[in-house]
Design a protein around this motif. Sequence first.
Motif, mmCIF file in Angstrom:
data_model
loop_
_atom_site.group_PDB
_atom_site.id
_atom_site.type_symbol
_atom_site.label_atom_id
_atom_site.label_comp_id
_atom_site.label_asym_id
_atom_site.label_seq_id
_atom_site.Cartn_x
_atom_site.Cartn_y
_atom_site.Cartn_z
ATOM 1 N N GLU A 269 10.032 -4.576 -2.528
ATOM 2 C CA GLU A 269 8.700 -4.962 -2.046
ATOM 3 C C GLU A 269 8.762 -6.228 -1.193
ATOM 4 O O GLU A 269 8.180 -6.283 -0.103
ATOM 5 C CB GLU A 269 7.794 -5.189 -3.255
ATOM 6 N N VAL A 270 9.478 -7.244 -1.674
ATOM 7 C CA VAL A 270 9.580 -8.503 -0.927
ATOM 8 C C VAL A 270 10.333 -8.292 0.387
ATOM 9 O O VAL A 270 9.973 -8.849 1.427
ATOM 10 C CB VAL A 270 10.275 -9.580 -1.785
ATOM 11 N N ALA A 271 11.370 -7.464 0.349
ATOM 12 C CA ALA A 271 12.170 -7.218 1.553
ATOM 13 C C ALA A 271 11.348 -6.519 2.633
ATOM 14 O O ALA A 271 11.377 -6.919 3.807
ATOM 15 C CB ALA A 271 13.393 -6.388 1.202
ATOM 16 N N PHE A 272 10.616 -5.481 2.267
ATOM 17 C CA PHE A 272 9.788 -4.774 3.256
ATOM 18 C C PHE A 272 8.717 -5.694 3.829
ATOM 19 O O PHE A 272 8.455 -5.685 5.039
ATOM 20 C CB PHE A 272 9.148 -3.542 2.625
ATOM 21 N N ALA A 273 8.105 -6.516 2.971
ATOM 22 C CA ALA A 273 7.070 -7.438 3.452
ATOM 23 C C ALA A 273 7.673 -8.464 4.417
ATOM 24 O O ALA A 273 7.063 -8.804 5.436
ATOM 25 C CB ALA A 273 6.409 -8.143 2.270
ATOM 26 N N ALA A 274 8.892 -8.939 4.115
ATOM 27 C CA ALA A 274 9.543 -9.928 4.974
ATOM 28 C C ALA A 274 9.838 -9.379 6.358
ATOM 29 O O ALA A 274 9.861 -10.115 7.344
ATOM 30 C CB ALA A 274 10.836 -10.418 4.323
ATOM 31 N N ALA A 275 10.033 -8.059 6.433
ATOM 32 C CA ALA A 275 10.320 -7.410 7.720
ATOM 33 C C ALA A 275 9.052 -6.962 8.432
ATOM 34 O O ALA A 275 9.128 -6.336 9.502
ATOM 35 C CB ALA A 275 11.243 -6.218 7.504
ATOM 36 N N GLY A 276 7.898 -7.273 7.846
ATOM 37 C CA GLY A 276 6.633 -6.889 8.457
ATOM 38 C C GLY A 276 6.306 -5.420 8.305
ATOM 39 O O GLY A 276 5.555 -4.854 9.105
ATOM 40 N N LEU A 277 6.843 -4.787 7.251
ATOM 41 C CA LEU A 277 6.657 -3.344 7.047
ATOM 42 C C LEU A 277 5.716 -3.031 5.896
ATOM 43 O O LEU A 277 5.674 -1.894 5.423
ATOM 44 C CB LEU A 277 8.015 -2.675 6.793
ATOM 45 N N GLY A 278 4.968 -4.033 5.434
ATOM 46 C CA GLY A 278 4.030 -3.795 4.344
ATOM 47 C C GLY A 278 4.743 -3.402 3.069
ATOM 48 O O GLY A 278 5.744 -4.002 2.674
ATOM 49 N N SER A 279 4.275 -2.351 2.428
ATOM 50 C CA SER A 279 4.856 -1.906 1.158
ATOM 51 C C SER A 279 6.114 -1.072 1.347
ATOM 52 O O SER A 279 6.831 -0.793 0.395
ATOM 53 C CB SER A 279 3.822 -1.090 0.379
ATOM 54 N N GLY A 280 6.353 -0.631 2.567
ATOM 55 C CA GLY A 280 7.508 0.223 2.809
ATOM 56 C C GLY A 280 7.285 1.668 2.424
ATOM 57 O O GLY A 280 8.243 2.457 2.366
ATOM 58 N N GLN A 281 6.045 2.021 2.156
ATOM 59 C CA GLN A 281 5.737 3.394 1.748
ATOM 60 C C GLN A 281 6.221 4.388 2.805
ATOM 61 O O GLN A 281 6.004 4.213 3.998
ATOM 62 C CB GLN A 281 4.227 3.556 1.541
ATOM 63 N N GLY A 282 6.926 5.417 2.332
ATOM 64 C CA GLY A 282 7.465 6.422 3.226
ATOM 65 C C GLY A 282 8.881 6.134 3.684
ATOM 66 O O GLY A 282 9.512 6.973 4.326
#
Length: 350
Positions: A269-282
């Motif tokens: 979750e933190v990694a996706f948010a750090a990349a600007g990808l929100g929750s990373g869903q999908g």
Amino acid sequence: MSTPPAGRPRTALVTGVAGQDGVYLARHLRSLGYHVVGTLRPGSRWAPLTLGRAYAYLDGVQLVDLDQRDHEGWAAVLEGLRPDEVYNLAGFSSVGASWGHAEVVAETNGLAVLRMLEELVAFRNRHGWAPRFFQPSSSEMFGTSDQQPQTEGTPHHPRSPYATSKSFAHHLVVNYRESYGLFTATGTLYNHESPLRGEQFVTRKITRSVAEIALGRRDEVVLGNLDVRRDWGFAGDYAVAMHRMLQLDDPQDFIVATGTSRPLAEVVEVAFAAAGLGSGQGHLRQDPALMRPADVADLVGDPTKAREQLGWTPSVTFEQVIEHMVRVDITRLESGVEDAVSYLEPSVTL
């Protein structure tokens, strides 16, 4: 006598110096004025990567070839260098991979430590003193212990070849201290991360994959058990704790941890948010084939003793570590530069 003769510069020998912990520790020791000598394993299939990292990060460190399992080589390095302090950071470090290389793990992480300790005793018998010795133990030694959080007195119940080898080495270090009076200290290190983590480790696999997704170079990250919980800190902080252990008047054993465990899902979750990808869903898929034969559900350490006796507390938060790892991996992909000093500290703007 546990200290060398006075009137010479302090010298530290760091085995496995080009690994994550070796780099951070060697740089910390250099900042304190030590002469640092580090060992590299000769003939490794990772030699180009190892040497590249060594030259990028280890300016001023004297490098020598030494296989962790080479008893005669270890004896020769010890006798020739006569260091004040030895930090034994070389070894087999992957829990998951240890299942397929159990014999190598036992030899590298266990019997090699036995031989090192035997040689310290022989060295002291010749010279009347012996270097102070640090052994990194692992939180994985506690395995399925019911005690949460774990302390220095928590019994071991290792659940992998890696954890078993680390438990063996840990007890050896304690026994040689108590039986021979050597200054041998252990630091039970909970998961500690940085951009120098190899991609075979799950945290770096996540941050690298998320960086590639953010740049449109892949579609998903594939993981195993997202519910497994670990106590994650920053490798640079843990290197500071290692050094402080060897500065005490008497050798002891310490837990080095943050005191908080988090599920692997939170790393994602933190990694996706750090990349600007929100929750990373999908972009996330679980694969049962990546589950370990005997996974440990939760490990969290009690760092009270380290705080009270070493004056040590973490300086970098879990979120800062993961966010920095993602930023570094994005920079690596965009620039093509895998190693740079600017990648090391989370406070540095890339």
